[in-house]
Motif scaffolding. Structure first.
Motif, PDB file in Angstrom:
ATOM      1  N   ILE A  74       0.846  -1.182   0.000  1.00 35.33           N
ATOM      2  CA  ILE A  74       0.000   0.000   0.000  1.00 35.33           C
ATOM      3  C   ILE A  74       0.887   1.238   0.000  1.00 35.33           C
ATOM      4  CG2 ILE A  74      -1.634   1.371   1.373  1.00 35.33           C
ATOM      5  CD1 ILE A  74      -2.880  -1.078   0.092  1.00 35.33           C
ATOM      6  N   GLY A  75       0.553   2.203  -0.843  1.00 34.26           N
ATOM      7  CA  GLY A  75       1.232   3.496  -0.823  1.00 34.26           C
ATOM      8  C   GLY A  75       0.260   4.525  -0.264  1.00 34.26           C
ATOM      9  N   LEU A  76       0.463   4.948   0.966  1.00 34.42           N
ATOM     10  CA  LEU A  76      -0.458   5.859   1.636  1.00 34.42           C
ATOM     11  C   LEU A  76      -0.026   7.306   1.385  1.00 34.42           C
ATOM     12  CD1 LEU A  76      -2.958   5.399   3.522  1.00 34.42           C
ATOM     13  CD2 LEU A  76      -1.422   5.885   5.437  1.00 34.42           C
ATOM     14  N   VAL A  77      -0.898   8.067   0.722  1.00 32.95           N
ATOM     15  CA  VAL A  77      -0.619   9.477   0.439  1.00 32.95           C
ATOM     16  C   VAL A  77      -0.841  10.266   1.731  1.00 32.95           C
ATOM     17  CG1 VAL A  77      -1.200  11.482  -0.972  1.00 32.95           C
ATOM     18  CG2 VAL A  77      -1.385   9.173  -1.940  1.00 32.95           C
ATOM     19  N   GLY A  78       0.229  10.844   2.280  1.00 38.36           N
ATOM     20  CA  GLY A  78       0.150  11.457   3.596  1.00 38.36           C
ATOM     21  C   GLY A  78      -0.326  12.892   3.614  1.00 38.36           C
ATOM     22  N   THR A  79      -1.267  13.228   2.773  1.00 40.61           N
ATOM     23  CA  THR A  79      -1.794  14.587   2.701  1.00 40.61           C
ATOM     24  C   THR A  79      -3.168  14.565   2.051  1.00 40.61           C
ATOM     25  OG1 THR A  79      -1.451  16.794   1.732  1.00 40.61           O
ATOM     26  CG2 THR A  79      -0.563  14.922   0.521  1.00 40.61           C
ATOM     27  N   ASN A  80      -3.957  15.624   2.292  1.00 36.47           N
ATOM     28  CA  ASN A  80      -5.253  15.746   1.619  1.00 36.47           C
ATOM     29  C   ASN A  80      -5.200  16.716   0.447  1.00 36.47           C
ATOM     30  OD1 ASN A  80      -5.000  18.103   3.049  1.00 36.47           O
ATOM     31  ND2 ASN A  80      -6.950  17.958   4.133  1.00 36.47           N
ATOM     32  N   ASN A 111       4.023  14.349  -3.028  1.00 34.30           N
ATOM     33  CA  ASN A 111       4.122  13.057  -2.346  1.00 34.30           C
ATOM     34  C   ASN A 111       3.285  12.003  -3.066  1.00 34.30           C
ATOM     35  OD1 ASN A 111       5.698  13.169   0.406  1.00 34.30           O
ATOM     36  ND2 ASN A 111       4.684  15.143   0.148  1.00 34.30           N
ATOM     37  N   ARG A 112       2.151  12.419  -3.589  1.00 35.94           N
ATOM     38  CA  ARG A 112       1.357  11.514  -4.418  1.00 35.94           C
ATOM     39  C   ARG A 112       2.146  11.171  -5.690  1.00 35.94           C
ATOM     40  NH1 ARG A 112      -2.593  14.402  -4.725  1.00 35.94           N
ATOM     41  NH2 ARG A 112      -3.916  13.485  -3.105  1.00 35.94           N
ATOM     42  N   GLN A 113       2.775  12.171  -6.287  1.00 32.56           N
ATOM     43  CA  GLN A 113       3.602  11.936  -7.474  1.00 32.56           C
ATOM     44  C   GLN A 113       4.716  10.945  -7.188  1.00 32.56           C
ATOM     45  OE1 GLN A 113       4.247  16.340  -8.604  1.00 32.56           O
ATOM     46  NE2 GLN A 113       4.435  15.274 -10.548  1.00 32.56           N
ATOM     47  N   LEU A 114       5.334  11.075  -6.023  1.00 31.31           N
ATOM     48  CA  LEU A 114       6.421  10.169  -5.655  1.00 31.31           C
ATOM     49  C   LEU A 114       5.918   8.736  -5.552  1.00 31.31           C
ATOM     50  CD1 LEU A 114       9.286   9.540  -4.741  1.00 31.31           C
ATOM     51  CD2 LEU A 114       8.658  10.313  -2.430  1.00 31.31           C
ATOM     52  N   ALA A 117       6.873  -5.245  -7.016  1.00 35.28           N
ATOM     53  CA  ALA A 117       5.745  -5.117  -6.092  1.00 35.28           C
ATOM     54  C   ALA A 117       4.546  -4.482  -6.787  1.00 35.28           C
ATOM     55  CB  ALA A 117       6.147  -4.267  -4.891  1.00 35.28           C
ATOM     56  N   GLU A 118       3.379  -4.875  -6.331  1.00 38.87           N
ATOM     57  CA  GLU A 118       2.133  -4.246  -6.757  1.00 38.87           C
ATOM     58  C   GLU A 118       1.747  -3.244  -5.671  1.00 38.87           C
ATOM     59  OE1 GLU A 118      -2.504  -5.519  -7.090  1.00 38.87           O
ATOM     60  OE2 GLU A 118      -1.041  -6.918  -7.953  1.00 38.87           O
ATOM     61  N   ILE A 119       1.886  -1.963  -5.997  1.00 37.32           N
ATOM     62  CA  ILE A 119       1.642  -0.906  -5.010  1.00 37.32           C
ATOM     63  C   ILE A 119       0.306  -0.229  -5.312  1.00 37.32           C
ATOM     64  CG2 ILE A 119       2.482   1.245  -3.987  1.00 37.32           C
ATOM     65  CD1 ILE A 119       5.315   0.413  -4.857  1.00 37.32           C
ATOM     66  N   GLU A 120      -0.623  -0.325  -4.375  1.00 42.35           N
ATOM     67  CA  GLU A 120      -1.912   0.347  -4.519  1.00 42.35           C
ATOM     68  C   GLU A 120      -1.853   1.694  -3.806  1.00 42.35           C
ATOM     69  OE1 GLU A 120      -6.676  -0.133  -3.389  1.00 42.35           O
ATOM     70  OE2 GLU A 120      -5.258  -1.747  -2.916  1.00 42.35           O
ATOM     71  N   ILE A 121      -2.154   2.772  -4.527  1.00 42.62           N
ATOM     72  CA  ILE A 121      -2.159   4.099  -3.939  1.00 42.62           C
ATOM     73  C   ILE A 121      -3.460   4.297  -3.160  1.00 42.62           C
ATOM     74  CG2 ILE A 121      -1.916   6.574  -4.359  1.00 42.62           C
ATOM     75  CD1 ILE A 121       0.518   4.957  -5.231  1.00 42.62           C
ATOM     76  N   ILE A 133       3.970   1.879   2.421  1.00 45.14           N
ATOM     77  CA  ILE A 133       4.851   3.016   2.184  1.00 45.14           C
ATOM     78  C   ILE A 133       4.037   4.273   2.473  1.00 45.14           C
ATOM     79  CG2 ILE A 133       6.344   4.201   0.514  1.00 45.14           C
ATOM     80  CD1 ILE A 133       5.986   1.463  -1.169  1.00 45.14           C
ATOM     81  N   ILE A 134       4.525   5.109   3.368  1.00 49.08           N
ATOM     82  CA  ILE A 134       3.851   6.371   3.671  1.00 49.08           C
ATOM     83  C   ILE A 134       4.731   7.512   3.176  1.00 49.08           C
ATOM     84  CG2 ILE A 134       2.853   7.859   5.437  1.00 49.08           C
ATOM     85  CD1 ILE A 134       2.537   5.435   7.230  1.00 49.08           C
ATOM     86  N   SER A 135       4.163   8.361   2.354  1.00 50.40           N
ATOM     87  CA  SER A 135       4.912   9.518   1.869  1.00 50.40           C
ATOM     88  C   SER A 135       4.292  10.786   2.437  1.00 50.40           C
ATOM     89  CB  SER A 135       4.899   9.569   0.334  1.00 50.40           C
ATOM     90  OG  SER A 135       5.871  10.480  -0.140  1.00 50.40           O
ATOM     91  N   THR A 136       5.093  11.532   3.185  1.00 47.53           N
ATOM     92  CA  THR A 136       4.562  12.688   3.898  1.00 47.53           C
ATOM     93  C   THR A 136       5.283  13.986   3.544  1.00 47.53           C
ATOM     94  OG1 THR A 136       4.122  13.626   6.102  1.00 47.53           O
ATOM     95  CG2 THR A 136       6.080  12.241   5.895  1.00 47.53           C
ATOM     96  N   PRO A 137       4.538  15.064   3.402  1.00 41.73           N
ATOM     97  CA  PRO A 137       5.157  16.385   3.342  1.00 41.73           C
ATOM     98  C   PRO A 137       5.485  16.855   4.758  1.00 41.73           C
ATOM     99  CG  PRO A 137       2.793  16.611   3.131  1.00 41.73           C
ATOM    100  CD  PRO A 137       3.083  15.132   3.232  1.00 41.73           C
ATOM    101  N   GLU A 138       5.999  18.056   4.867  1.00 40.50           N
ATOM    102  CA  GLU A 138       6.304  18.614   6.180  1.00 40.50           C
ATOM    103  C   GLU A 138       5.647  19.982   6.317  1.00 40.50           C
ATOM    104  OE1 GLU A 138      10.255  20.223   8.461  1.00 40.50           O
ATOM    105  OE2 GLU A 138      10.291  18.144   7.782  1.00 40.50           O
ATOM    106  N   TYR A 139       4.800  20.104   7.331  1.00 42.75           N
ATOM    107  CA  TYR A 139       4.156  21.379   7.648  1.00 42.75           C
ATOM    108  C   TYR A 139       4.556  21.764   9.075  1.00 42.75           C
ATOM    109  CZ  TYR A 139       0.987  20.186   3.739  1.00 42.75           C
ATOM    110  OH  TYR A 139       0.456  19.843   2.521  1.00 42.75           O
ATOM    111  N   ASP A 140       5.178  22.914   9.242  1.00 43.99           N
ATOM    112  CA  ASP A 140       5.558  23.396  10.583  1.00 43.99           C
ATOM    113  C   ASP A 140       6.368  22.356  11.358  1.00 43.99           C
ATOM    114  OD1 ASP A 140       4.160  25.767  10.077  1.00 43.99           O
ATOM    115  OD2 ASP A 140       2.292  24.915  10.832  1.00 43.99           O
ATOM    116  N   HIS A 141       7.329  21.746  10.665  1.00 44.82           N
ATOM    117  CA  HIS A 141       8.249  20.788  11.268  1.00 44.82           C
ATOM    118  C   HIS A 141       7.607  19.466  11.664  1.00 44.82           C
ATOM    119  CE1 HIS A 141      11.556  23.910  12.544  1.00 44.82           C
ATOM    120  NE2 HIS A 141      11.276  23.930  11.252  1.00 44.82           N
TER     121      HIS A 141
END
Length: 202
Positions: free
Chosen positions: A5-11, A17-20, A32-36, A71-79
């Motif tokens: 699973i590829g979890l998009v860590g933002t709304n 991060n979704r692109q990544l 691997a078969e990665i489901e977004i 796999i969790i891909s996250t941006p950074e907001y306020d550290h």
């Protein structure tokens, strides 16, 4: 073929991060078969009195449980991580335990220079909490800085050095997933501990 699973860590609708994760899905499709999976439709966590978890959260939890790794891909907001990702993890640890002993790889993309390094550190702490108890791949960070300029028109990463680093980290993650399968002897005890844990009784 690994199921992940590829979890998009933002709304955000326009997230690098979704692109990544989309790049990883295509780039590693032979391994691997990665489901977004999106979190942007998850309602605000409110600790409901009836302990009922929203259907969308239940669906995501089932996908995580059925996967071999996340796999969790996250941006950074306020550290730190975005409120939307924290909200999703709050729901995904509320009387359900899909992350328990689940192998997790953390990545992150950021418009700036640091590439979500502080957010990734915070996310590791959260995933190690008593209610989540994920197995986070150690000594690994994929920090994609200046992410607005990082992809070409086809969605591929431009920097070959970054691609090679991601190749190595993902290869390690596949091995990490296999190793974690051998370390499940305490799973039931961990589950019971998570189910019985309460901050109010500490």
């Amino acid at each position: 073929m690994k199921k992940m699973i590829g979890l998009v860590g933002t709304n955000s609708d326009n997230s690098t991060n979704r692109q990544l994760l989309q790049f990883m899905k295509e780039h590693f499709k032979g391994v691997a078969e990665i489901e977004i999976v999106e979190i942007k439709e998850i309602p605000l966590f409110n600790k409901p009195a009836d302990k009922q978890v929203p259907e969308i959260v239940t669906e995501i939890a089932k996908k995580i449980e059925a996967s071999e790794g996340v796999i969790i891909s996250t941006p950074e907001y306020d550290h730190t991580i975005p409120a939307s990702l924290m909200n999703a993890l709050n729901w995904l640890s509320y009387h359900i335990y899909p992350f328990l002993d689940k192998p997790v790889m953390i990545t992150g993309a950021s418009y700036g220079t640091l590439g979500s390094s502080r957010a990734q550190q915070h996310l590791r702490q959260m995933l190690d909490s008593p209610e989540l108890k994920a197995r986070i791949m150690p000594s690994s960070e994929f920090l994609l800085s200046h992410s607005l300029q990082a992809f070409d028109e086809s969605g591929k990463l431009k920097d070959q050095v970054q691609i090679e680093k991601l190749n190595g980290l993902f290869k390690d993650f596949v091995i990490f997933v296999d190793i974690m399968k051998q370390l499940g002897n305490a799973h039931e005890a961990n589950k019971e501990e998570a189910e019985n844990f309460s901050w109010e009784t500490i």
